[in-house]
Structure formats: structure tokens, C-alpha cells
Design a protein around this motif. Structure first.
Motif, PDB file in Angstrom:
ATOM      1  N   GLY A  67       5.045   3.323  20.254  1.00  0.00           N
ATOM      2  CA  GLY A  67       6.812   3.817  21.715  1.00  0.00           C
ATOM      3  C   GLY A  67       5.986   5.084  21.697  1.00  0.00           C
ATOM      4  N   ASP A  68       4.797   5.773  21.838  1.00  0.00           N
ATOM      5  CA  ASP A  68       4.168   6.802  22.134  1.00  0.00           C
ATOM      6  C   ASP A  68       2.641   6.068  22.925  1.00  0.00           C
ATOM      7  OD1 ASP A  68       5.945   8.353  20.782  1.00  0.00           O
ATOM      8  OD2 ASP A  68       4.355   9.714  19.127  1.00  0.00           O
ATOM      9  N   GLY A  69       2.846   4.903  23.349  1.00  0.00           N
ATOM     10  CA  GLY A  69       1.844   4.392  24.561  1.00  0.00           C
ATOM     11  C   GLY A  69       0.523   4.390  24.165  1.00  0.00           C
ATOM     12  N   PRO A  70      -0.049   4.987  25.486  1.00  0.00           N
ATOM     13  CA  PRO A  70      -1.762   4.684  24.616  1.00  0.00           C
ATOM     14  C   PRO A  70      -2.227   6.253  24.520  1.00  0.00           C
ATOM     15  CG  PRO A  70      -1.553   3.835  27.244  1.00  0.00           C
ATOM     16  CD  PRO A  70       0.200   4.925  26.788  1.00  0.00           C
ATOM     17  N   LEU A  71      -1.037   7.115  24.368  1.00  0.00           N
ATOM     18  CA  LEU A  71      -1.871   8.419  23.305  1.00  0.00           C
ATOM     19  C   LEU A  71      -1.530   7.804  21.704  1.00  0.00           C
ATOM     20  CD1 LEU A  71      -0.933  11.279  25.710  1.00  0.00           C
ATOM     21  CD2 LEU A  71      -3.201  10.418  25.335  1.00  0.00           C
ATOM     22  N   GLY A  72      -0.286   6.928  21.658  1.00  0.00           N
ATOM     23  CA  GLY A  72      -0.847   7.045  20.476  1.00  0.00           C
ATOM     24  C   GLY A  72      -1.831   5.804  19.973  1.00  0.00           C
ATOM     25  N   ALA A  73      -1.554   5.226  20.495  1.00  0.00           N
ATOM     26  CA  ALA A  73      -2.987   4.206  19.981  1.00  0.00           C
ATOM     27  C   ALA A  73      -4.449   5.184  20.061  1.00  0.00           C
ATOM     28  CB  ALA A  73      -3.168   3.219  21.583  1.00  0.00           C
ATOM     29  N   SER A 143      -1.448  16.218  21.341  1.00  0.00           N
ATOM     30  CA  SER A 143      -0.591  16.301  22.885  1.00  0.00           C
ATOM     31  C   SER A 143       0.292  15.729  22.494  1.00  0.00           C
ATOM     32  CB  SER A 143      -1.222  15.542  23.748  1.00  0.00           C
ATOM     33  OG  SER A 143      -2.266  15.638  24.462  1.00  0.00           O
ATOM     34  N   LEU A 144       0.842  14.423  21.276  1.00  0.00           N
ATOM     35  CA  LEU A 144       2.252  13.892  20.696  1.00  0.00           C
ATOM     36  C   LEU A 144       3.187  14.478  20.573  1.00  0.00           C
ATOM     37  CD1 LEU A 144       0.579  10.482  19.657  1.00  0.00           C
ATOM     38  CD2 LEU A 144       1.771  10.873  22.044  1.00  0.00           C
ATOM     39  N   ALA A 145       2.771  15.826  19.458  1.00  0.00           N
ATOM     40  CA  ALA A 145       2.759  16.645  18.594  1.00  0.00           C
ATOM     41  C   ALA A 145       4.144  17.217  19.958  1.00  0.00           C
ATOM     42  CB  ALA A 145       2.556  17.150  17.978  1.00  0.00           C
ATOM     43  N   SER A 146       3.390  18.030  20.902  1.00  0.00           N
ATOM     44  CA  SER A 146       4.405  18.362  22.016  1.00  0.00           C
ATOM     45  C   SER A 146       4.761  17.841  22.729  1.00  0.00           C
ATOM     46  CB  SER A 146       3.210  19.359  23.002  1.00  0.00           C
ATOM     47  OG  SER A 146       2.341  19.592  22.321  1.00  0.00           O
ATOM     48  N   ASN A 147       5.110  16.616  23.094  1.00  0.00           N
ATOM     49  CA  ASN A 147       6.243  15.495  22.952  1.00  0.00           C
ATOM     50  C   ASN A 147       5.519  15.591  24.698  1.00  0.00           C
ATOM     51  OD1 ASN A 147       8.477  15.184  21.418  1.00  0.00           O
ATOM     52  ND2 ASN A 147       8.826  16.931  22.507  1.00  0.00           N
ATOM     53  N   GLU A 148       4.250  15.545  24.640  1.00  0.00           N
ATOM     54  CA  GLU A 148       3.260  14.831  25.687  1.00  0.00           C
ATOM     55  C   GLU A 148       2.676  13.515  25.806  1.00  0.00           C
ATOM     56  OE1 GLU A 148       0.437  18.018  26.531  1.00  0.00           O
ATOM     57  OE2 GLU A 148       2.304  19.833  26.637  1.00  0.00           O
ATOM     58  N   PHE A 154      -2.798  13.991  30.014  1.00  0.00           N
ATOM     59  CA  PHE A 154      -4.227  13.792  29.237  1.00  0.00           C
ATOM     60  C   PHE A 154      -5.440  13.566  29.236  1.00  0.00           C
ATOM     61  CE2 PHE A 154      -6.491  12.103  25.649  1.00  0.00           C
ATOM     62  CZ  PHE A 154      -6.661  13.203  24.792  1.00  0.00           C
ATOM     63  N   LEU A 155      -5.916  12.501  30.652  1.00  0.00           N
ATOM     64  CA  LEU A 155      -7.476  12.338  30.967  1.00  0.00           C
ATOM     65  C   LEU A 155      -7.646  13.922  31.619  1.00  0.00           C
ATOM     66  CD1 LEU A 155     -10.181  11.303  30.365  1.00  0.00           C
ATOM     67  CD2 LEU A 155      -8.706   9.476  32.346  1.00  0.00           C
ATOM     68  N   GLU A 156      -6.960  13.653  32.538  1.00  0.00           N
ATOM     69  CA  GLU A 156      -7.026  15.136  33.583  1.00  0.00           C
ATOM     70  C   GLU A 156      -7.275  16.496  32.632  1.00  0.00           C
ATOM     71  OE1 GLU A 156      -4.353  14.102  37.481  1.00  0.00           O
ATOM     72  OE2 GLU A 156      -3.687  14.742  35.674  1.00  0.00           O
TER      73      GLU A 156
END
Length: 272
Positions: A67-73, A143-148, A154-156
Motif C-alpha cells: 500500500g506504500d506504492g513505489p517508495l515501499g518497493a 520518507s515513508l516514516a514521515s507519511n510522504e 521523493f525523486l525531485e
């Protein structure tokens, strides 16, 4: 460097698993992307929690952050391979080609946090066909821990090396059935630039700040044109709330565009 194919999305807007969609030639989209990746490198993985959809012999990387999308992967990849860079490829890139991937790899700069392409629509970094260095991947979990969760933000923040696309429509993705029809039109009918006149009314005129404009587009369909304009100008109205007319006559969203067409997007009547 490994290639990680994202095939774990829920595809809510498409209404079905995009990885399993049949392309015009009858190939499953996931199989197509895997074959494309294999033509570049034998070191590939598929990120999914549905291993049954992946062909035998292809390694699967379970998503530790469903559920965390690409950042989770990316975070899951870094946990499994902490010293390696990764080329991330989204499974919904129906127009991705070998030349585009090869240019990205050839221009890859290990001394920068990431290497990517600029969007053909707004020139911002494209996160789902990009190379991330191991030093950048350490930041995914934070980033995920900060709910981002936004992969583009993230890439930018990594200040990546950004490239122009060699094939302009190569990273056009498909999130809805209308997007898919547009992608398949580009695959079967080709991609060409055309100039059309667009007229705006009511709320769209307010948001765009003008009545009409001449637009250069790669879109094949009326829906594809609106998708380009909506993305570029952050138009708030969704496709299913609008009607469309071409050269004075109401038309379907899959109507093919021709050079010098006059296209009108018609918002709902206020209070109607």
C-alpha cells in the motif's frame, strides 16, 4: 545494478490488474515489460505480493510495505540489496521501448543520487523509469516514516540528473480505461504530432485563464488530449464529468483526432 519491475499496484482506476492486461499483440503487459527488461539485463526482479502472476524463473521481491506504492518497493529493495543501485520500471508503461531504457543506462551517473527522464508534459522528473543509487534508497524508508508517499516528490528531492526523452511518448502511462485506449491507439496507429484548436467554457475557462488556444499534441484520442491538458494545467474536472465536441459535433472520448480539429470540452451546467 538490478532492474526492478513494479507489478503490485491495486489498479483501482483501471478496474483490473494492469499487469495482466493483454496488449494488441496478445501479450500480457507484465510479460512484455519483463521481455523488454531481459533484452537489457538478465538481473531483474518483479515487485509484487502476487507471485502467481510472475512467469516461472523470474525472481519475485515481496513488498514489505503493502500500500506504500513505489517508495515501499524501493524501501523493500534496499533492505534486500543494501549496496545496489536499481533501475525501477513501472508495469503500466505500455509505450516504453528499448531505446529509452538504453539511453537512461548509458547516461547513468553513479555520482548522483538518481538518473531519470523529464516528463514530456511538464518537464518534471519521471520516477517510474529511473535509476536510484543505493545512497538515495536509504531515504525511502525515512520518507515513508514521515507519511510522504509521492514518488515524484521523493525523486525531485534527490536533485536527479534529468534527461530528455528520446521517444517522447515512451513514458505515457495508463491509469484508466480511457488512458488504455489512448495507449493502444498509439501502439497500433503510431505517434505523431498534430496541432488542434481547443475551446474552453465555464469552469475550464476560469482555470485555464483563456477562451481558446492552439495546442500541439501527441494524443490520438479526444480523451488523450484532455489528459495531456489536465496534467499540464492542473485542471480539476474529471473526464467523466465532461462532454466533448469535435468540429461542432458531439463526439465520443475515443474519437480520433486529426490535424486542425477544433475540440471543445464542455463542463456540466452549474446547478444542473
Amino acid at each position: 545494478m538490478k532492474i526492478l519491475i513494479l507489478a503490485g499496484g491495486k489498479s483501482k482506476r483501471m478496474g483490473r490488474d494492469k499487469a495482466l492486461i493483454e496488449r494488441p499483440d496478445g501479450t500480457r503487459q507484465l510479460d512484455h515489460i519483463i521481455a523488454l527488461a531481459q533484452s537489457i539485463s538478465g538481473d531483474i526482479l518483479v515487485s509484487t505480493n502476487s507471485p502467481e502472476i510472475v512467469p516461472s524463473g523470474i525472481p519475485v521481491l515481496p513488498d514489505l510495505n503493502p500500500g506504500d506504492g513505489p517508495l515501499g518497493a524501493l524501501a523493500s529493495f534496499h533492505q534486500a540489496y543494501p549496496a545496489e543501485a536499481v533501475l525501477l520500471i513501472g508495469c503500466d508503461l505500455f509505450l516504453l521501448d528499448k531505446a529509452t531504457i538504453e539511453q537512461l543506462i548509458n547516461a547513468h551517473s553513479p555520482d548522483q543520487s538518481a538518473t531519470c527522464f523529464k516528463s514530456r508534459i511538464d518537464a518534471r522528473p519521471e520516477p517510474l523509469c529511473a535509476i536510484y543509487e543505493s545512497s538515495a534508497l536509504t531515504k525511502a524508508s525515512s520518507s515513508l516514516a514521515s507519511n510522504e508517499y509521492c514518488a515524484r516528490h521523493f525523486l525531485e528531492a534527490l536533485h536527479p540528473k534529468s534527461l530528455d526523452l528520446p521517444t517522447p511518448a515512451a513514458l505515457d502511462n495508463a491509469n484508466t480505461p480511457a488512458d488504455l485506449e489512448e495507449a493502444f491507439a498509439k501502439i497500433t496507429e503510431g505517434v505523431s504530432n498534430k496541432s488542434v484548436k481547443v475551446l474552453y467554457f465555464a469552469k475550464l475557462r476560469e482555470e485555464r485563464g483563456l477562451d481558446e488556444e492552439q495546442v500541439e499534441t501527441l494524443a490520438c484520442t479526444a480523451a488523450g488530449l484532455y489528459d495531456e491538458l489536465s496534467f499540464r494545467h492542473r485542471l480539476s474536472l474529471k473526464l467523466d464529468s465532461l462532454r466533448c465536441a469535435r468540429n461542432g459535433d458531439f463526439c465520443e472520448w475515443n474519437t480520433r483526432l486529426q490535424p486542425n480539429d477544433e475540440i471543445v470540452f464542455i463542463p456540466p451546467v452549474a446547478g444542473g
